[in-house]
Each structure stands twice: as structure tokens, then as C-alpha cells.
Design an enzyme around this catalytic site. Structure first.
Site, PDB file in Angstrom:
ATOM      1  N   SER A  34      30.891 -48.793  80.310  1.00  0.00           N
ATOM      2  CA  SER A  34      29.869 -48.279  81.236  1.00  0.00           C
ATOM      3  C   SER A  34      28.589 -49.094  81.204  1.00  0.00           C
ATOM      4  O   SER A  34      27.983 -49.261  80.155  1.00  0.00           O
ATOM      5  CB  SER A  34      29.477 -46.845  80.861  1.00  0.00           C
ATOM      6  OG  SER A  34      30.586 -46.011  80.810  1.00  0.00           O
ATOM      7  N   HIS A  65      32.159 -48.441  87.060  1.00  0.00           N
ATOM      8  CA  HIS A  65      33.353 -49.022  86.438  1.00  0.00           C
ATOM      9  C   HIS A  65      34.160 -49.801  87.474  1.00  0.00           C
ATOM     10  O   HIS A  65      35.320 -49.476  87.729  1.00  0.00           O
ATOM     11  CB  HIS A  65      34.249 -47.935  85.845  1.00  0.00           C
ATOM     12  CG  HIS A  65      33.658 -47.195  84.688  1.00  0.00           C
ATOM     13  ND1 HIS A  65      33.805 -47.596  83.389  1.00  0.00           N
ATOM     14  CD2 HIS A  65      32.889 -46.089  84.643  1.00  0.00           C
ATOM     15  CE1 HIS A  65      33.169 -46.753  82.594  1.00  0.00           C
ATOM     16  NE2 HIS A  65      32.597 -45.834  83.332  1.00  0.00           N
ATOM     17  N   HIS A  87      39.428 -44.130  81.958  1.00  0.00           N
ATOM     18  CA  HIS A  87      39.347 -43.128  80.896  1.00  0.00           C
ATOM     19  C   HIS A  87      40.435 -42.075  81.033  1.00  0.00           C
ATOM     20  O   HIS A  87      40.914 -41.792  82.137  1.00  0.00           O
ATOM     21  CB  HIS A  87      37.984 -42.427  80.957  1.00  0.00           C
ATOM     22  CG  HIS A  87      36.819 -43.353  80.829  1.00  0.00           C
ATOM     23  ND1 HIS A  87      36.399 -44.137  81.872  1.00  0.00           N
ATOM     24  CD2 HIS A  87      36.010 -43.630  79.779  1.00  0.00           C
ATOM     25  CE1 HIS A  87      35.364 -44.869  81.463  1.00  0.00           C
ATOM     26  NE2 HIS A  87      35.105 -44.582  80.200  1.00  0.00           N
ATOM     27  N   TYR A  89      40.007 -38.942  80.930  1.00  0.00           N
ATOM     28  CA  TYR A  89      39.568 -37.797  81.752  1.00  0.00           C
ATOM     29  C   TYR A  89      39.781 -38.029  83.243  1.00  0.00           C
ATOM     30  O   TYR A  89      39.690 -37.111  84.045  1.00  0.00           O
ATOM     31  CB  TYR A  89      38.092 -37.444  81.474  1.00  0.00           C
ATOM     32  CG  TYR A  89      37.084 -38.529  81.795  1.00  0.00           C
ATOM     33  CD1 TYR A  89      36.768 -38.860  83.103  1.00  0.00           C
ATOM     34  CD2 TYR A  89      36.440 -39.218  80.775  1.00  0.00           C
ATOM     35  CE1 TYR A  89      35.850 -39.849  83.399  1.00  0.00           C
ATOM     36  CE2 TYR A  89      35.523 -40.208  81.047  1.00  0.00           C
ATOM     37  CZ  TYR A  89      35.234 -40.521  82.364  1.00  0.00           C
ATOM     38  OH  TYR A  89      34.333 -41.518  82.643  1.00  0.00           O
ATOM     39  N   GLU A  90      40.077 -39.271  83.618  1.00  0.00           N
ATOM     40  CA  GLU A  90      40.317 -39.535  85.044  1.00  0.00           C
ATOM     41  C   GLU A  90      41.697 -39.045  85.488  1.00  0.00           C
ATOM     42  O   GLU A  90      42.002 -39.067  86.681  1.00  0.00           O
ATOM     43  CB  GLU A  90      40.143 -41.030  85.325  1.00  0.00           C
ATOM     44  CG  GLU A  90      38.686 -41.471  85.113  1.00  0.00           C
ATOM     45  CD  GLU A  90      38.483 -42.954  85.354  1.00  0.00           C
ATOM     46  OE1 GLU A  90      38.611 -43.377  86.510  1.00  0.00           O
ATOM     47  OE2 GLU A  90      38.196 -43.682  84.383  1.00  0.00           O
ATOM     48  N   ALA A 117      29.509 -47.438  75.957  1.00  0.00           N
ATOM     49  CA  ALA A 117      28.236 -46.735  75.876  1.00  0.00           C
ATOM     50  C   ALA A 117      28.517 -45.437  75.151  1.00  0.00           C
ATOM     51  O   ALA A 117      29.551 -44.810  75.380  1.00  0.00           O
ATOM     52  CB  ALA A 117      27.687 -46.452  77.267  1.00  0.00           C
ATOM     53  N   MET A 218      33.744 -41.364  75.233  1.00  0.00           N
ATOM     54  CA  MET A 218      34.965 -40.847  75.869  1.00  0.00           C
ATOM     55  C   MET A 218      36.020 -41.941  76.038  1.00  0.00           C
ATOM     56  O   MET A 218      36.847 -41.877  76.953  1.00  0.00           O
ATOM     57  CB  MET A 218      34.613 -40.245  77.235  1.00  0.00           C
ATOM     58  CG  MET A 218      33.536 -39.171  77.182  1.00  0.00           C
ATOM     59  SD  MET A 218      33.004 -38.672  78.809  1.00  0.00           S
ATOM     60  CE  MET A 218      31.564 -37.659  78.407  1.00  0.00           C
ATOM     61  N   SER A 219      35.988 -42.947  75.168  1.00  0.00           N
ATOM     62  CA  SER A 219      36.914 -44.071  75.344  1.00  0.00           C
ATOM     63  C   SER A 219      37.239 -44.701  73.995  1.00  0.00           C
ATOM     64  O   SER A 219      37.131 -44.074  72.948  1.00  0.00           O
ATOM     65  CB  SER A 219      36.272 -45.126  76.255  1.00  0.00           C
ATOM     66  OG  SER A 219      35.156 -45.723  75.603  1.00  0.00           O
ATOM     67  N   ASN A 242      21.916 -43.026  74.805  1.00  0.00           N
ATOM     68  CA  ASN A 242      21.080 -41.823  74.775  1.00  0.00           C
ATOM     69  C   ASN A 242      21.192 -41.203  73.394  1.00  0.00           C
ATOM     70  O   ASN A 242      22.195 -41.382  72.711  1.00  0.00           O
ATOM     71  CB  ASN A 242      21.554 -40.825  75.853  1.00  0.00           C
ATOM     72  CG  ASN A 242      23.042 -40.534  75.738  1.00  0.00           C
ATOM     73  OD1 ASN A 242      23.874 -41.366  76.091  1.00  0.00           O
ATOM     74  ND2 ASN A 242      23.376 -39.381  75.209  1.00  0.00           N
ATOM     75  N   HIS A 253      24.761 -39.420  83.696  1.00  0.00           N
ATOM     76  CA  HIS A 253      25.490 -40.685  83.815  1.00  0.00           C
ATOM     77  C   HIS A 253      24.564 -41.832  84.227  1.00  0.00           C
ATOM     78  O   HIS A 253      24.729 -42.958  83.769  1.00  0.00           O
ATOM     79  CB  HIS A 253      26.630 -40.509  84.818  1.00  0.00           C
ATOM     80  CG  HIS A 253      27.562 -41.682  84.894  1.00  0.00           C
ATOM     81  ND1 HIS A 253      28.216 -42.192  83.795  1.00  0.00           N
ATOM     82  CD2 HIS A 253      27.936 -42.453  85.946  1.00  0.00           C
ATOM     83  CE1 HIS A 253      28.964 -43.226  84.164  1.00  0.00           C
ATOM     84  NE2 HIS A 253      28.808 -43.413  85.462  1.00  0.00           N
TER      85      HIS A 253
HETATM   86  N1  HPA Z   1      28.365 -38.207  75.099  1.00  0.00           N
HETATM   87  C1  HPA Z   1      29.592 -38.665  75.373  1.00  0.00           C
HETATM   88  N2  HPA Z   1      29.821 -39.842  75.917  1.00  0.00           N
HETATM   89  C2  HPA Z   1      28.767 -40.619  76.178  1.00  0.00           C
HETATM   90  C3  HPA Z   1      27.452 -40.202  75.911  1.00  0.00           C
HETATM   91  C4  HPA Z   1      27.244 -38.928  75.345  1.00  0.00           C
HETATM   92  O1  HPA Z   1      26.108 -38.495  75.081  1.00  0.00           O
HETATM   93  N3  HPA Z   1      26.628 -41.211  76.289  1.00  0.00           N
HETATM   94  C5  HPA Z   1      27.430 -42.204  76.762  1.00  0.00           C
HETATM   95  N4  HPA Z   1      28.720 -41.861  76.698  1.00  0.00           N
END
Ligand code: HPA
Length: 278
Positions: A34, A65, A87, A89-90, A117, A218-219, A242, A253
């Protein structure tokens, strides 16, 4: 979709399609997550192959992406980069999202550099930090979502692959040394994968911090498992987009993508430095 298995024939078909469209013989693979896609622009003499053109490849549905393989030269090394990834989740199976790793392996890639990320779980981490991944927690794997589920093809790797040194100690040391020399601050820690796409609740964050996670995303974990199954060496770097360290955090996002942009030069410096010495 969870039982959409990928076969050796599927892998070979994808690999042959890619091989027919490039002059390069990459030995290093890169996954640009990401907001990190712009690193692919630095790849010279590149051939670009959209995921949607490659037989069997999953196609990304997420903003930020834009899925394509970029094959060319970076730091004088032939590389094959995934600009964007798909991912779980897709809606694809674990095997489908990791087909690109299998295809890279079939093409002769021996080293995989994975980026993502991630949210900072460690209270000392800040947005924009880079974290060397020294280990992972396969939380979704513990509940049964493992890309190696199903019959094992022994020609791809062993039934029960070891994961104790999933993140290659030698490559970790090289990354530390490159970071030191280039005055790039490099944090270290454990990455945990949650399936997403919803972000973590406050209680989720408390829980994953308690069990030893420093960053959450998530990856990555399925990709690393498949790479290790196939005998590839792996280096992983998270961009902390973050912080989840405070009681009242909110994630979106756009924020994740923006932090990616700001930290790209730092990550580019680290990766090109590592590549030069691989
Ligand atoms: N949580 C999960 N996945 C993420 C986050 C998060 O805070 N930031 C970037 N990918």
C-alpha cells in the site's frame, strides 16, 4: 473460495507467460505494498505486465494497489516487482493470493523482499517509521487459513516447512548495516497479520500487543510462508503508516497511503542499498 487450490500446472502457465514477456532474468523479487507503488518507477529498462493479463493471477480491487509486475533493473540487479498485491480480504483464496510468489520462484527468484504498510502496535513507534520484520505471528493461520492447506506438492516444498528463521538473519543484518551507513532509522519487531478489511478495535490492539506484536497489517504472512516453503530467502520491511498506541486512535486508508508516500525515499534508500549488496 477458501478451497480454490493452485496446481503446479497453474504456476508453470503463469511463469511461462511472464518469461515470454521479459528480457530479464530476475533473481530477486519485490512486493511493494500500500502506498509504496511509486518505488516501482525507479526500476530501469522495465517491462510492465498487468496482473489481469497473467493467467491465474488474482486481480486487485483496492485503491492504491494498481496491480502489475514490473521487471527490470534496480541497483544494477535484475528484479521482478509486484506493484501492488492482492489481499485475502478481497475474496481470493490463500493459494490464489500467493500464486505470484510461486510464479517468481518458478522463474528462478531466490530472494524475496516484502514490504507493507502496517499499524504501529509498539508504543514507541510513530507514523513514518520503518520496521525491519524479525518475525511474524500467523494469527489467521492459527485459525486454519494457511496457504499450504491442502495436498502438498513435494516438488514445490516440504509438507511441514520450518518457520523459525522465516526472516533471513543474514539479510536482516545486511539491512541493519545499510540503514546504519545511510543514517536511516530502522526499528525492528514482530508483524502480525489479521484478515481485515476492518481495522482493529481498541481491544484487538490491546490483545495483539499482549501477545507480542509490534506492527499489524493484512498481508505479508501468507507470502512469506509460501516463499519459505519454496526455499526462498526473505527480507521484510514494514512502513508504520499510523500509530495504534493511544487509547483513541482512528485509522483510514487515505492516511495509510499518504504516510507511504512520505516515507518512500527512506524505504527506497534502504532497499536499493540492500539490493546493491545482495
Ligand atoms: N491496521 C491494520 N492494517 C493496517 C493498518 C492498521 O492500523 N495500517 C496499515 N495497514
Amino acid at each position: 473460495m477458501s478451497d480454490d487450490f493452485v496446481t503446479r500446472a497453474d504456476i508453470d502457465r503463469a511463469a511461462q507467460f511472464i518469461a515470454a514477456r521479459t528480457r530479464h532474468q530476475p533473481r530477486v523479487g519485490l512486493i511493494l505494498g500500500s502506498g509504496l507503488n511509486s518505488l516501482a518507477d525507479e526500476i530501469a529498462n522495465a517491462e510492465v505486465i498487468p496482473f489481469r493479463d497473467i493467467p491465474g493471477f488474482p486481480v486487485s480491487t483496492v485503491e492504491g494497489h494498481s496491480g502489475a509486475l514490473v521487471i527490470g533493473e534496480l541497483s544494477g540487479k535484475a528484479v521482478i516487482a509486484m506493484r501492488g498485491r492482492v489481499h485475502y480480504y478481497e475474496g481470493y483464496s490463500m493459494q490464489r493470493i500467493t500464486l505470484p510468489i510461486r510464479a517468481m520462484r518458478a522463474l528462478g527468484v531466490a530472494t524475496l523482499i516484502v514490504t507493507n504498510a502496517a499499524g504501529g502496535v509498539n508504543v514507541n513507534f510513530h507514523a513514518g517509521d520503518l520496521m525491519l520484520i524479525t518475525d511474524h505471528i500467523n494469527l489467521v493461520g492459527m485459525t486454519g487459513l494457511n496457504p499450504l492447506r491442502g495436498a502438498n506438492d513435494d516438488s514445490l516444498g516440504p509438507r511441514f516447512p520450518d518457520m523459525t528463521h522465516a526472516y533471513d538473519p543474514g539479510l536482516c543484518e545486511l539491512a541493519r548495516q545499510v540503514a546504519r551507513d545511510a543514517h536511516i532509522e530502522l526499528r525492528e519487531g514482530v508483524y502480525i497479520m489479521l484478515a481485515g478489511p476492518s481495522f482493529e478495535s481498541s481491544a484487538d490492539v490491546k490483545f495483539i500487543r499482549l501477545i507480542g506484536a509490534d506492527a499489524v497489517g493484512m498481508s505479508t504472512v501468507p507470502e512469506v510462508i509460501v516463499a519459505r516453503h519454496g526455499g526462498m530467502r526473505v527480507l521484510g520491511v514494514s512502513l508504520i503508516s499510523n500509530s495504534l498506541a493511544h487509547a483513541h486512535f482512528e485509522v483510514n486508508h487515505q492516511e495509510v497511503l499518504a504516510a507511504g508516500q512520505a516515507a518512500v525515499p527512506k524505504l527506497a534508500g534502504l532497499l536499493t542499498g540492500v539490493l546493491a549488496q545482495i
